[in-house]
Design a protein around this motif. Structure first.
Motif, mmCIF file in Angstrom:
data_model
loop_
_atom_site.group_PDB
_atom_site.id
_atom_site.type_symbol
_atom_site.label_atom_id
_atom_site.label_comp_id
_atom_site.label_asym_id
_atom_site.label_seq_id
_atom_site.Cartn_x
_atom_site.Cartn_y
_atom_site.Cartn_z
ATOM 1 N N UNK A 1 -22.413 -22.631 -8.012
ATOM 2 C CA UNK A 1 -21.153 -22.546 -7.291
ATOM 3 C C UNK A 1 -20.842 -21.083 -7.021
ATOM 4 N N UNK A 2 -20.423 -20.795 -5.820
ATOM 5 C CA UNK A 2 -20.137 -19.415 -5.436
ATOM 6 C C UNK A 2 -18.695 -19.325 -4.966
ATOM 7 N N UNK A 3 -17.950 -18.418 -5.565
ATOM 8 C CA UNK A 3 -16.561 -18.216 -5.188
ATOM 9 C C UNK A 3 -16.471 -17.168 -4.098
ATOM 10 N N UNK A 4 -15.454 -17.287 -3.286
ATOM 11 C CA UNK A 4 -15.241 -16.300 -2.232
ATOM 12 C C UNK A 4 -14.924 -14.951 -2.873
ATOM 13 N N UNK A 5 -15.455 -13.858 -2.311
ATOM 14 C CA UNK A 5 -15.171 -12.544 -2.880
ATOM 15 C C UNK A 5 -13.721 -12.153 -2.659
ATOM 16 N N UNK A 6 -13.215 -11.316 -3.555
ATOM 17 C CA UNK A 6 -11.859 -10.793 -3.376
ATOM 18 C C UNK A 6 -11.838 -9.910 -2.137
ATOM 19 N N UNK A 7 -10.704 -9.858 -1.459
ATOM 20 C CA UNK A 7 -10.636 -8.956 -0.299
ATOM 21 C C UNK A 7 -10.722 -7.509 -0.758
ATOM 22 N N UNK A 8 -11.300 -6.670 0.094
ATOM 23 C CA UNK A 8 -11.410 -5.258 -0.247
ATOM 24 C C UNK A 8 -10.046 -4.597 -0.325
ATOM 25 N N UNK A 9 -9.186 -4.938 0.587
ATOM 26 C CA UNK A 9 -7.850 -4.345 0.612
ATOM 27 C C UNK A 9 -6.840 -5.473 0.704
ATOM 28 N N UNK A 10 -5.868 -5.456 -0.184
ATOM 29 C CA UNK A 10 -4.821 -6.457 -0.181
ATOM 30 C C UNK A 10 -4.083 -6.371 1.148
ATOM 31 N N UNK A 11 -3.748 -7.496 1.735
ATOM 32 C CA UNK A 11 -3.085 -7.452 3.041
ATOM 33 C C UNK A 11 -1.625 -6.996 2.932
ATOM 34 N N UNK A 12 -1.451 -5.750 2.591
ATOM 35 C CA UNK A 12 -0.109 -5.150 2.543
ATOM 36 C C UNK A 12 -0.007 -4.212 3.738
ATOM 37 N N UNK A 13 0.982 -4.454 4.551
ATOM 38 C CA UNK A 13 1.165 -3.654 5.761
ATOM 39 C C UNK A 13 1.714 -2.275 5.390
ATOM 40 N N UNK A 14 0.918 -1.213 5.606
ATOM 41 C CA UNK A 14 1.390 0.129 5.250
ATOM 42 C C UNK A 14 2.583 0.595 6.085
ATOM 43 N N UNK A 15 2.822 -0.035 7.210
ATOM 44 C CA UNK A 15 3.970 0.346 8.036
ATOM 45 C C UNK A 15 5.257 -0.187 7.431
ATOM 46 N N UNK A 16 5.229 -1.431 6.976
ATOM 47 C CA UNK A 16 6.443 -2.029 6.423
ATOM 48 C C UNK A 16 6.640 -1.725 4.945
ATOM 49 N N UNK A 17 5.545 -1.478 4.219
ATOM 50 C CA UNK A 17 5.661 -1.196 2.787
ATOM 51 C C UNK A 17 4.604 -0.171 2.382
ATOM 52 N N UNK A 18 4.789 1.090 2.774
ATOM 53 C CA UNK A 18 3.755 2.102 2.506
ATOM 54 C C UNK A 18 3.526 2.369 1.024
ATOM 55 N N UNK A 19 4.555 2.313 0.220
ATOM 56 C CA UNK A 19 4.403 2.601 -1.210
ATOM 57 C C UNK A 19 3.534 1.526 -1.871
ATOM 58 N N UNK A 20 3.809 0.262 -1.582
ATOM 59 C CA UNK A 20 3.019 -0.826 -2.169
ATOM 60 C C UNK A 20 1.573 -0.770 -1.685
ATOM 61 N N UNK A 21 1.366 -0.415 -0.417
ATOM 62 C CA UNK A 21 0.015 -0.333 0.117
ATOM 63 C C UNK A 21 -0.789 0.761 -0.577
ATOM 64 N N UNK A 22 -0.189 1.912 -0.798
ATOM 65 C CA UNK A 22 -0.862 3.023 -1.484
ATOM 66 C C UNK A 22 -1.156 2.650 -2.929
ATOM 67 N N UNK A 23 -0.187 2.038 -3.622
ATOM 68 C CA UNK A 23 -0.387 1.634 -5.013
ATOM 69 C C UNK A 23 -1.519 0.607 -5.141
#
Length: 162
Positions: free
Chosen positions: A27-49
């Motif tokens: 059984x193979x699980x889908x890989x985690x995304x490389x970058x969490x889908x956090x919009x740096x325009x609407x939430x730049x602090x969360x995206x950087x963290x």
């Protein structure tokens, strides 16, 4: 004749699928995304963290590789008995991506082997995380010889990465 072509196509798809999976029936699980889908325009602090968290979570394979090759150095040896070959990296279908030569002279072999094992494990995890595939070809272990006082891979299948 049409049945023959359909059957060959079905077998080819099954073989490619098994190669991608690495192990038939596993059984193979889908890989985690490389970058969490956090919009740096609407939430730049969360995206950087989130990006900083991901950078700390995953090992730096290039740095690990550089450190290992620095430890190996020129693989200098007095005789061929000091020369060793070891699998390095990880192919998505399994087995080492390549082989490298090193010398036991002036190197703590246990520490070097532990670092290579850590690198290999991290490379395997990276392959899984990114969903990488490979040609599934077996990379045969090359021979090692002493050339001008340095351990070198020899043979038709050698990979000279030094």
């Amino acid at each position: 004749m049409r049945t023959h072509h359909w059957l060959m196509a079905a077998v080819a798809v099954a073989l490619l699928g098994a190669c991608q999976q690495g192990q038939a029936g596993g059984e193979r699980l889908a890989p985690e995304p490389l970058i969490e889908p956090i919009d740096p325009v609407t939430n730049p602090i969360a995206a950087v963290k989130e990006r900083e968290r991901q950078m700390q979570e995953y090992p730096d394979l290039q740095k690990m590789r550089t450190d290992i090759f620095a430890m190996i150095g020129n693989a200098e040896a007095d005789n061929v008995q000091q020369c060793r070959v070891i699998g390095f990296g990880h192919k998505p279908c399994g087995g080492p991506a390549e082989y490298i030569a090193y010398s036991t002279k002036g190197v703590n072999e246990t520490v070097l082997q532990q670092r290579i094992a850590s690198y290999n494990k991290a490379a395997e995890a990276e392959n899984m995380r990114l969903g990488r595939m490979s040609d599934c070809a077996i990379v045969p272990e090359p021979a090692v010889s002493l050339v001008d006082g340095q351990c070198r891979l020899t043979g038709p299948d050698k990979q000279d990465v030094m």
